[in-house]
Design a protein around this motif. Structure first.
Motif, PDB file in Angstrom:
ATOM      1  N   ALA A  38       3.468  13.701  32.899  1.00 49.03           N
ATOM      2  CA  ALA A  38       4.445  13.147  31.963  1.00 49.03           C
ATOM      3  C   ALA A  38       3.762  12.981  30.611  1.00 49.03           C
ATOM      4  CB  ALA A  38       4.962  11.799  32.471  1.00 49.03           C
ATOM      5  N   LEU A  39       4.548  13.051  29.566  1.00 48.99           N
ATOM      6  CA  LEU A  39       4.002  12.827  28.232  1.00 48.99           C
ATOM      7  C   LEU A  39       3.514  11.389  28.143  1.00 48.99           C
ATOM      8  CD1 LEU A  39       6.658  14.581  25.974  1.00 48.99           C
ATOM      9  CD2 LEU A  39       4.349  15.376  26.500  1.00 48.99           C
ATOM     10  N   PRO A  40       2.310  11.188  27.627  1.00 48.63           N
ATOM     11  CA  PRO A  40       1.793   9.819  27.510  1.00 48.63           C
ATOM     12  C   PRO A  40       2.704   8.950  26.640  1.00 48.63           C
ATOM     13  CG  PRO A  40       0.070  11.420  27.047  1.00 48.63           C
ATOM     14  CD  PRO A  40       1.360  12.175  27.137  1.00 48.63           C
ATOM     15  N   MET A  41       2.752   7.683  26.970  1.00 46.21           N
ATOM     16  CA  MET A  41       3.533   6.746  26.169  1.00 46.21           C
ATOM     17  C   MET A  41       2.872   6.566  24.816  1.00 46.21           C
ATOM     18  SD  MET A  41       4.528   3.594  28.614  1.00 46.21           S
ATOM     19  CE  MET A  41       5.472   3.823  30.099  1.00 46.21           C
ATOM     20  N   GLY A  42       3.693   6.500  23.794  1.00 42.55           N
ATOM     21  CA  GLY A  42       3.178   6.213  22.464  1.00 42.55           C
ATOM     22  C   GLY A  42       2.899   4.722  22.314  1.00 42.55           C
ATOM     23  N   LEU A  43       2.231   4.366  21.238  1.00 41.95           N
ATOM     24  CA  LEU A  43       1.869   2.970  20.995  1.00 41.95           C
ATOM     25  C   LEU A  43       3.100   2.069  20.967  1.00 41.95           C
ATOM     26  CD1 LEU A  43      -0.255   0.818  20.274  1.00 41.95           C
ATOM     27  CD2 LEU A  43       0.117   1.412  17.873  1.00 41.95           C
ATOM     28  N   GLU A  44       4.137   2.513  20.307  1.00 39.55           N
ATOM     29  CA  GLU A  44       5.350   1.699  20.189  1.00 39.55           C
ATOM     30  C   GLU A  44       5.972   1.427  21.564  1.00 39.55           C
ATOM     31  OE1 GLU A  44       9.654   1.955  17.911  1.00 39.55           O
ATOM     32  OE2 GLU A  44       7.962   3.052  17.086  1.00 39.55           O
ATOM     33  N   GLU A  45       6.050   2.458  22.400  1.00 45.80           N
ATOM     34  CA  GLU A  45       6.621   2.282  23.734  1.00 45.80           C
ATOM     35  C   GLU A  45       5.740   1.403  24.608  1.00 45.80           C
ATOM     36  OE1 GLU A  45       8.614   4.949  27.303  1.00 45.80           O
ATOM     37  OE2 GLU A  45       7.353   5.940  25.815  1.00 45.80           O
ATOM     38  N   ARG A  46       4.419   1.588  24.555  1.00 43.85           N
ATOM     39  CA  ARG A  46       3.493   0.736  25.321  1.00 43.85           C
ATOM     40  C   ARG A  46       3.648  -0.719  24.897  1.00 43.85           C
ATOM     41  NH1 ARG A  46      -0.583   4.637  24.008  1.00 43.85           N
ATOM     42  NH2 ARG A  46      -1.558   3.044  22.731  1.00 43.85           N
ATOM     43  N   ASN A  47       3.677  -0.961  23.579  1.00 45.14           N
ATOM     44  CA  ASN A  47       3.830  -2.325  23.073  1.00 45.14           C
ATOM     45  C   ASN A  47       5.142  -2.947  23.539  1.00 45.14           C
ATOM     46  OD1 ASN A  47       1.396  -2.546  21.739  1.00 45.14           O
ATOM     47  ND2 ASN A  47       2.207  -1.863  19.784  1.00 45.14           N
ATOM     48  N   GLY A  66      -2.102  -2.883  21.057  1.00 40.91           N
ATOM     49  CA  GLY A  66      -2.348  -2.850  19.630  1.00 40.91           C
ATOM     50  C   GLY A  66      -1.248  -3.585  18.912  1.00 40.91           C
ATOM     51  N   HIS A  67      -1.418  -3.756  17.622  1.00 34.71           N
ATOM     52  CA  HIS A  67      -0.416  -4.450  16.828  1.00 34.71           C
ATOM     53  C   HIS A  67       0.791  -3.544  16.624  1.00 34.71           C
ATOM     54  CE1 HIS A  67       1.533  -6.513  13.507  1.00 34.71           C
ATOM     55  NE2 HIS A  67       0.850  -7.583  13.893  1.00 34.71           N
ATOM     56  N   PRO A  68       2.002  -4.102  16.710  1.00 38.05           N
ATOM     57  CA  PRO A  68       3.209  -3.285  16.549  1.00 38.05           C
ATOM     58  C   PRO A  68       3.296  -2.536  15.222  1.00 38.05           C
ATOM     59  CG  PRO A  68       3.769  -5.455  17.404  1.00 38.05           C
ATOM     60  CD  PRO A  68       2.310  -5.482  17.059  1.00 38.05           C
ATOM     61  N   LEU A  69       2.568  -2.971  14.213  1.00 37.49           N
ATOM     62  CA  LEU A  69       2.628  -2.298  12.908  1.00 37.49           C
ATOM     63  C   LEU A  69       1.451  -1.363  12.655  1.00 37.49           C
ATOM     64  CD1 LEU A  69       3.964  -5.198  10.658  1.00 37.49           C
ATOM     65  CD2 LEU A  69       5.238  -3.321  11.688  1.00 37.49           C
TER      66      LEU A  69
END
Length: 182
Positions: free
Chosen positions: A130-139, A152-155
């Motif tokens: 599966a495509l790895p989750m991006g930072l935004e989705e992980r957060n 990580g920080h959402p921004l």
């Protein structure tokens, strides 16, 4: 203070003091995980660390960990040492089938007859790609599961853009500091 994510091999029931600058999320902070499964996880963790997703399923599934709790552990970062979150999530049906096969073999004693007591001979499955989750989705999922994004920080995604638009910011800050020193 640095906050480490939950981990099935290192987290305790509650937040754990690591050192003066670091704490680790406790398993009790994870949504859909209650005291019974946490106690079993900690008991198994005390015996020896979980080596793989197969080892984790074999030692905890069934009455202890169900599909919802497994999803929560995956989405909260607690199982990241066993694979990428999106692949683990996509593999939940395979994990369930693997556990049913293990239970069936145990009930009929096939595991002991054919594997001669060595559970490592049980057929494993491949994790789904599966495509790895991006930072935004992980957060997003971490916030939903443990109330706090630890990847990580959402921004953070905007950091590169800000740096590209503020190339001379360091020079301005140096100038401001020199004025304050005078």
């Amino acid at each position: 203070i640095k906050i480490l994510p939950p981990d099935v091999n290192e987290s305790q029931k509650h937040f754990t003091y690591i050192d003066n600058d670091t704490i680790r999320f406790g398993l009790k902070a994870i949504k859909w995980l209650w005291d019974g499964p946490i106690d079993v996880l900690l008991s198994e963790q005390d015996k020896w660390p979980f080596q793989s997703i197969f080892d984790f399923i074999e030692r905890t599934w069934g009455d202890v960990i169900n599909k919802r709790a497994l999803e929560s552990l995956i989405l909260s970062w607690a199982l990241d040492s066993f694979g990428e979150r999106a692949s683990l999530l996509a593999s939940i049906p395979k994990m369930s089938a693997f556990q049913k096969e293990l239970e069936s073999k145990r009930e009929t004693s096939q595991l002991w007859l054919f594997d001669m007591g060595d559970a490592t001979l049980v057929v494993h499955f491949e994790l789904e790609r599966a495509l790895p989750m991006g930072l935004e989705e992980r957060n997003k999922w971490e916030k939903a599961m443990i109330g706090y994004p630890v990847s990580g920080h959402p921004l953070e995604w905007i950091e590169g853009f800000i740096k590209s638009k503020s190339k001379n910011l360091a020079a301005v800050l140096d100038l401001l500091h020199s004025w304050n020193d005078e």
